[in-house]
Scaffold this motif. Structure first.
Motif, mmCIF file in Angstrom:
data_model
loop_
_atom_site.group_PDB
_atom_site.id
_atom_site.type_symbol
_atom_site.label_atom_id
_atom_site.label_comp_id
_atom_site.label_asym_id
_atom_site.label_seq_id
_atom_site.Cartn_x
_atom_site.Cartn_y
_atom_site.Cartn_z
ATOM 1 N N LYS A 264 7.671 -14.075 -0.383
ATOM 2 C CA LYS A 264 6.001 -13.346 -0.591
ATOM 3 C C LYS A 264 5.792 -13.407 -1.704
ATOM 4 O O LYS A 264 5.726 -14.855 -2.359
ATOM 5 N N ARG B 21 4.292 -7.486 -5.170
ATOM 6 C CA ARG B 21 4.508 -6.170 -4.542
ATOM 7 C C ARG B 21 3.728 -5.336 -5.769
ATOM 8 O O ARG B 21 4.055 -5.070 -7.129
ATOM 9 N N GLY C 157 3.298 -1.107 -1.964
ATOM 10 C CA GLY C 157 4.222 -2.129 -0.903
ATOM 11 C C GLY C 157 4.302 -2.965 -1.173
ATOM 12 O O GLY C 157 4.047 -4.275 -2.728
ATOM 13 N N VAL D 118 3.885 -7.625 -0.528
ATOM 14 C CA VAL D 118 2.781 -8.416 0.292
ATOM 15 C C VAL D 118 3.392 -9.837 0.795
ATOM 16 O O VAL D 118 3.973 -10.758 -0.438
ATOM 17 N N TRP D 119 3.218 -10.167 1.812
ATOM 18 C CA TRP D 119 3.644 -11.253 2.190
ATOM 19 C C TRP D 119 2.163 -12.185 3.309
ATOM 20 O O TRP D 119 1.672 -11.891 3.291
ATOM 21 N N ALA E 197 -2.090 -12.681 5.261
ATOM 22 C CA ALA E 197 -1.406 -11.235 4.252
ATOM 23 C C ALA E 197 -1.113 -10.330 5.147
ATOM 24 O O ALA E 197 -1.773 -9.251 5.988
ATOM 25 N N LYS F 285 0.839 -6.790 4.357
ATOM 26 C CA LYS F 285 1.350 -5.751 3.375
ATOM 27 C C LYS F 285 2.074 -4.236 4.483
ATOM 28 O O LYS F 285 1.653 -3.686 4.922
ATOM 29 N N GLN F 286 3.454 -4.215 3.724
ATOM 30 C CA GLN F 286 4.610 -3.539 3.579
ATOM 31 C C GLN F 286 4.410 -2.795 3.231
ATOM 32 O O GLN F 286 5.036 -2.734 2.095
ATOM 33 N N LEU F 287 3.306 -1.860 4.266
ATOM 34 C CA LEU F 287 3.540 0.059 3.453
ATOM 35 C C LEU F 287 4.333 0.762 2.642
ATOM 36 O O LEU F 287 5.417 0.863 4.105
ATOM 37 N N TYR G 5 2.227 -1.406 8.556
ATOM 38 C CA TYR G 5 1.985 -3.107 8.377
ATOM 39 C C TYR G 5 0.392 -3.458 8.031
ATOM 40 O O TYR G 5 0.053 -3.012 9.142
ATOM 41 N N ASN H 6 -6.297 -4.227 -8.656
ATOM 42 C CA ASN H 6 -6.746 -4.217 -6.823
ATOM 43 C C ASN H 6 -8.272 -4.873 -6.599
ATOM 44 O O ASN H 6 -8.713 -4.958 -6.037
ATOM 45 N N ASP I 113 -7.497 -3.231 -1.099
ATOM 46 C CA ASP I 113 -6.388 -1.409 -0.358
ATOM 47 C C ASP I 113 -7.339 -0.284 -0.931
ATOM 48 O O ASP I 113 -6.986 0.956 -1.187
#
Length: 433
Positions: free
Chosen positions: A16, A19, A23, A25-26, A38, A40-42, A88, A142, A155
């Protein structure tokens, strides 16, 4: 989701890196193309019924729209995938820090650097607007600053896509409250001018160290201030004042478009005047209509609070001559001062004064003077040096804004408090210092 999990059969999560409200972000490895990305798990909202499903659909749709944008100052979206009902976003991986972290560590940035970063972000937003893409949540969090000092915005549209927003009595307001435009805080749909205002709020924050409407744990109270357009007078914006205050106009019709904002910011970053002769000029604020105005022979009077304007090379006209008499061609004014009542409330007003070089050569100093109406006081002056003798007021330059090229302008402002809204309006003069 755990480390080493594989998303969509090709993106292996490594660790990670962040966050946020929208979401996790990994940093991940694209095993098909052998590159770092990257992911991003929304996170959809927790609304009842089928709202989470609709939130996922919106996220996928808006992310695909954002993926159309290819710009050096926007984070590139490579792919949008879904796994186990979760969307994602696959993006370029940047070794970077958000502006919020830079502010927390080092405090406000100098105006020249902010103008440079602002021009970069405005260029990306202008390209997005040209392609029909709204951002909806332009904030310092952002905006990413890379290791080589470049700005990139991330974003696009996702605050809307994931249902992120602030609940008010009238419904859901999309975006981060402290950076919303007044019209969005008032319940209107966001548009391109809303992104312009949010960029202005972001630049103001990076310059001043706090958002233009302040901070408040009570989001409803904060939204009410935003909707009224009650910005805190800037103190550190320096040569960016003209630009930032134009981006923060309460009426969206009076703001420049994003391409014009980019041009003005780039001018300041290069050490050039932001508002040039021939540049699109904005109309006077409609909020001025709260005061009765009269125009006679070149003198503008704003009943009760302040008035302006014309300005003579060798001082005021002879006392026996009418103030509003037309100027002969030989008496062309050196500079012109234009007053704008940017905001008004019981007992006071926010005043902005634009000073323009109207001669054919460079102006190397200026001074604006007037007599205060009875009961009026000046507070919180910015971008000017104040001298006062009784009710006689003089405001002069503060160094960086002393020199104006032909047609160039600068702005100073203050808060005017008054015990009486009536009374005769003063006449101000502008002259070289």
């Amino acid at each position: 989701m755990n480390r080493n999990a594989i998303i969509a059969g090709r993106y292996r999560l490594e660790h990670k890196v962040g966050r946020g409200a929208m979401g996790v972000v990994w940093q991940a490895r694209d095993e098909r193309l052998d590159r770092t990305v990257a992911v991003k798990q929304l996170l959809p909202d927790n609304s009842p019924d089928d709202a989470p499903f609709r939130s996922i659909v919106r996220a996928m749709r808006e992310a695909r729209v954002a993926a159309r944008l290819k710009h050096p100052h926007a984070v590139t979206v490579y792919d949008v995938v879904e796994q186990d009902g979760t969307p994602y976003l696959i993006m370029e991986f940047l070794s970077s820090r958000p502006l919020t972290e830079l502010l927390a560590d080092g405090g406000p940035l100098p105006a020249g650097r902010v103008a440079e970063l602002g021009a970069q972000i405005a260029s990306a937003l202008a390209a997005a607007h040209e392609d029909g893409i709204l951002h909806r949540d332009v904030t310092p969090n952002n905006i990413l600053i890379t290791e080589d000092g470049q700005a990139k915005i991330a974003d696009f549209g996702l605050s809307h896509a994931t249902g992120e927003g602030t609940m008010t009595g009238d419904g859901l307001v999309v975006g981060t409250p402290a950076y919303l435009s007044p019209e969005v805080a008032d319940g209107e749909e966001p548009g391109y001018p809303s992104d312009v205002f949010s960029l202005g709020s972001t630049l103001y924050t990076v310059l001043e160290g706090a958002p233009p409407f302040g901070t408040d744990g009570n989001q409803i109270a904060l939204l009410k201030r935003v909707a009224r357009g009650e910005i805190i007078a800037p103190r550190s914006t320096g040569p960016l004042t003209d630009v930032v205050l134009r981006l923060l106009r309460r009426d969206p019709r009076e703001r420049p478009d994003m391409a014009e904002a980019e041009r003005m910011l780039a001018a300041v970053a290069d050490g050039r005047p932001a508002i040039l002769s021939g540049t699109k000029r904005l109309p006077a604020p409609t909020r001025r209509s709260w005061l009765p105005f009269a125009i006679a022979g070149g003198v503008v009077a704003a009943g009760g609070v302040l008035a302006g304007i014309l300005l003579f090379d060798d001082g005021p006209p002879d006392a026996a001559a009418p103030v509003a008499a037309p100027l002969p061609s030989a008496a062309k004014p050196v500079c012109e001062a234009r007053y704008e009542v940017a905001n008004r409330w019981p007992g006071g007003s926010e005043i902005r004064v634009s000073v323009r070089n109207s001669q054919d050569t460079r102006l190397t100093g200026w001074e604006v003077s007037w007599t205060l109406p009875p009961g009026t006081r000046i507070a919180n002056l910015w971008n000017g040096s104040l001298a006062q003798d009784g009710d006689r007021v003089r405001v002069s330059e503060v160094g960086w804004n002393a020199v104006l090229p032909v047609g160039g302008t600068t702005t100073f402002g203050f808060i005017a408090t008054t015990e009486d809204d009536g009374g005769a309006a003063p006449v101000a003069t502008c002259r070289s210092s």
